[in-house]
Design a protein around this motif. Structure first.
Motif, PDB file in Angstrom:
ATOM      1  N   ALA A  73       3.869   0.154   5.844  1.00  0.00           N
ATOM      2  CA  ALA A  73       2.436   0.087   5.168  1.00  0.00           C
ATOM      3  C   ALA A  73       1.278   0.878   5.458  1.00  0.00           C
ATOM      4  CB  ALA A  73       2.092  -1.529   5.048  1.00  0.00           C
ATOM      5  N   LYS A  74       0.898   1.374   4.607  1.00  0.00           N
ATOM      6  CA  LYS A  74      -0.620   2.283   5.028  1.00  0.00           C
ATOM      7  C   LYS A  74      -1.747   1.604   5.150  1.00  0.00           C
ATOM      8  CE  LYS A  74       1.265   6.341   2.591  1.00  0.00           C
ATOM      9  NZ  LYS A  74       1.140   7.500   1.662  1.00  0.00           N
ATOM     10  N   SER A  75      -1.654   0.179   4.372  1.00  0.00           N
ATOM     11  CA  SER A  75      -2.913  -0.800   4.652  1.00  0.00           C
ATOM     12  C   SER A  75      -2.593  -1.990   4.441  1.00  0.00           C
ATOM     13  CB  SER A  75      -4.036  -0.392   3.491  1.00  0.00           C
ATOM     14  OG  SER A  75      -3.499  -0.362   2.295  1.00  0.00           O
ATOM     15  N   SER A  76      -3.353  -3.092   4.598  1.00  0.00           N
ATOM     16  CA  SER A  76      -2.932  -4.469   4.553  1.00  0.00           C
ATOM     17  C   SER A  76      -4.247  -5.207   3.987  1.00  0.00           C
ATOM     18  CB  SER A  76      -2.544  -5.114   5.744  1.00  0.00           C
ATOM     19  OG  SER A  76      -2.301  -6.427   5.572  1.00  0.00           O
ATOM     20  N   LEU A  77      -4.205  -5.697   2.717  1.00  0.00           N
ATOM     21  CA  LEU A  77      -5.250  -6.338   2.135  1.00  0.00           C
ATOM     22  C   LEU A  77      -6.547  -5.201   2.053  1.00  0.00           C
ATOM     23  CD1 LEU A  77      -5.366  -9.842   3.681  1.00  0.00           C
ATOM     24  CD2 LEU A  77      -4.187  -9.138   1.620  1.00  0.00           C
ATOM     25  N   GLY A  78      -6.237  -3.892   1.755  1.00  0.00           N
ATOM     26  CA  GLY A  78      -7.167  -3.120   1.872  1.00  0.00           C
ATOM     27  C   GLY A  78      -7.565  -2.288   3.083  1.00  0.00           C
ATOM     28  N   VAL A  79      -7.156  -2.854   4.032  1.00  0.00           N
ATOM     29  CA  VAL A  79      -7.566  -2.363   5.261  1.00  0.00           C
ATOM     30  C   VAL A  79      -6.615  -1.319   6.239  1.00  0.00           C
ATOM     31  CG1 VAL A  79      -7.729  -2.932   7.951  1.00  0.00           C
ATOM     32  CG2 VAL A  79      -8.629  -4.637   6.006  1.00  0.00           C
TER      33      VAL A  79
ATOM     34  N   GLY B  20      10.235  -6.780  11.190  1.00  0.00           N
ATOM     35  CA  GLY B  20       8.884  -6.061  10.942  1.00  0.00           C
ATOM     36  C   GLY B  20       7.803  -7.128  10.873  1.00  0.00           C
ATOM     37  N   HIS B  21       7.095  -6.976   9.728  1.00  0.00           N
ATOM     38  CA  HIS B  21       6.020  -7.967   9.200  1.00  0.00           C
ATOM     39  C   HIS B  21       4.719  -7.694   9.771  1.00  0.00           C
ATOM     40  CE1 HIS B  21       4.414 -11.542   7.424  1.00  0.00           C
ATOM     41  NE2 HIS B  21       4.016 -12.232   8.567  1.00  0.00           N
ATOM     42  N   ALA B  22       4.534  -7.438  11.215  1.00  0.00           N
ATOM     43  CA  ALA B  22       3.194  -7.470  11.997  1.00  0.00           C
ATOM     44  C   ALA B  22       2.509  -6.168  11.850  1.00  0.00           C
ATOM     45  CB  ALA B  22       3.561  -7.633  13.497  1.00  0.00           C
ATOM     46  N   HIS B  23       3.154  -5.095  11.248  1.00  0.00           N
ATOM     47  CA  HIS B  23       2.518  -3.877  10.882  1.00  0.00           C
ATOM     48  C   HIS B  23       2.115  -3.255  12.294  1.00  0.00           C
ATOM     49  CE1 HIS B  23       1.641  -4.827   6.426  1.00  0.00           C
ATOM     50  NE2 HIS B  23       2.843  -5.233   6.663  1.00  0.00           N
TER      51      HIS B  23
END
Length: 281
Positions: A242-248, A195-198
Motif C-alpha cells: 500500500a502506498k498510503s493509508s487513510l491518505g497518509v 501482512g496488515h501492519a504496512h
C-alpha cells in the motif's frame, strides 16, 4: 531558518520512495529436501505500480518463485479493482494462494469474489488447505480469512483450522493480521505468513521501527520480518504494498515484494537477511 526548512523537506522527500523493493528472507525448514521459493504480495489495496503493473510483475517473475501467496487486502471492493486483476493475470502460470483481509471484506458477496478468483487461477483458502509438490517437497498451505469483527478472536474455530492439514508436509498458515498470536500458537504449522501492519507506515530512518499499526498502536512490535513464537513457530510479516493509508503516505518504508526462501535445515538457528527483524516473542 530557510536552510533548516530546506533540510527538513529534503529528508521528507528522500523518505517518500514508492518504488517496490524485493526483500529476501531465508527461513529454515526442517524436513524439506530442497529449497522452496515463495513470493509474498500483501496489502496491495489495488494500488498501481507502473504500466500494466510491470513494477511488481517484473521483480516477482525475476525471483523465480515456486508459488505466490497473498495474505489479504489485495482489493478495495468491487468498485476499484483494475490493478489487482492485472497483477493476478500476469502471475497465472504460478500457483497463487489468497486469503481475505479486512479491506477485501468490503465485497458484499465473498462467494462471488471466490468464484472470480477461481476463474483467474487463484486458490482462495478459508479453513481449508492446498498441497503443493515442489521438486519432491510437499508444502501444505492452510488459510484463515479475515472476519468483519476481528476483535473477538473466539469467533475463529481453532479445531477446524487445525484439522485442515491432511499431510505431514511442511505446514504454512496464510492469514492477514500479525497480532493474533493467541490463535497462531494453537495451530500445528511451522510458518505463519501475514501482512496488515504496512511496516508501521512511517519508519524511523535507518531503523526497522514503525510508528503506528492498526490494533497495535504507536511504536508497534509486529510490522515486518520474522518473529519466533512459542513451539518454534515462525511468524513472517510482510510490509506490504500500500502506498498510503487513510491518505497518509509511507515514509522511509518502501513497498515490499517479499521472497521467502525455505531452506532445508535443522530447527536450530534462524538465518535471516536482516537479523534485526528476527525476534523472539
Amino acid at each position: 531558518m530557510i536552510w533548516l526548512l530546506a533540510a527538513v523537506l529534503i529528508v521528507i522527500l528522500l523518505g517518500l520512495d514508492e518504488r517496490p523493493e524485493t526483500v529476501e528472507t531465508v527461513v529454515p525448514a526442517a524436513g524439506l529436501p530442497g529449497e522452496v521459493r515463495i513470493a509474498v504480495l500483501a496489502d496491495l489495496h489495488d494500488n498501481r505500480f507502473g504500466r500494466d503493473m510491470e513494477q511488481l510483475i517484473r521483480p516477482v517473475l525475476a525471483a523465480h518463485p515456486d508459488l505466490v501467496v497473498m495474505p489479504g487486502d489485495i482489493f478495495e471492493g468491487p468498485d476499484k479493482e483494475t490493478s489487482a486483476w492485472k497483477l493476478i493475470d500476469a502471475l497465472a502460470p504460478l500457483p497463487v494462494f489468497y486469503v481475505s483481509g479486512n479491506h477485501d471484506e468490503h465485497y458484499e458477496d465473498m462467494k462471488e469474489l471466490q468464484k472470480r478468483l477461481v476463474q483467474h487461477h487463484v486458490t482462495m483458502l478459508n479453513y481449508e488447505s492446498a498441497l503443493v509438490n515442489i521438486r519432491g517437497a510437499q508444502v501444505e498451505i492452510a488459510g484463515l480469512s479475515d472476519l468483519e469483527d476481528p476483535v473477538d478472536l473466539s469467533l475463529y474455530d481453532i479445531p477446524r483450522i487445525t484439522s485442515a492439514y491432511h499431510t505431514r508436509g511442511y505446514h504454512i498458515l496464510l492469514s492477514h493480521r500479525p497480532q493474533w498470536l493467541s490463535i497462531y500458537e494453537q495451530i500445528p504449522c511451522s510458518l505463519i505468513i501475514t501482512g496488515h501492519a504496512h511496516g508501521g507506515q512511517w519508519r524511523i530512518p535507518f531503523t526497522h521501527q514503525g510508528i503506528f499499526a492498526p490494533q497495535q498502536g504507536f511504536l508497534p512490535k509486529l510490522t515486518g520480518g520474522v518473529h519466533v513464537l512459542s513451539g518454534g513457530r515462525l511468524l513472517y510479516i510482510s510490509r506490504g504494498l500500500a502506498k498510503s493509508s487513510l491518505g497518509v503516505p509511507r515514509l522511509y518504508n518502501r513497498p515490499e515484494v517479499g521472497l521467502i526462501r525455505l531452506m532445508p535445515a535443522r530447527k536450530e538457528g534462524i538465518p535471516h537477511e536482516d537479523a534485526a527483524e528476527t525476534e523472539s516473542l
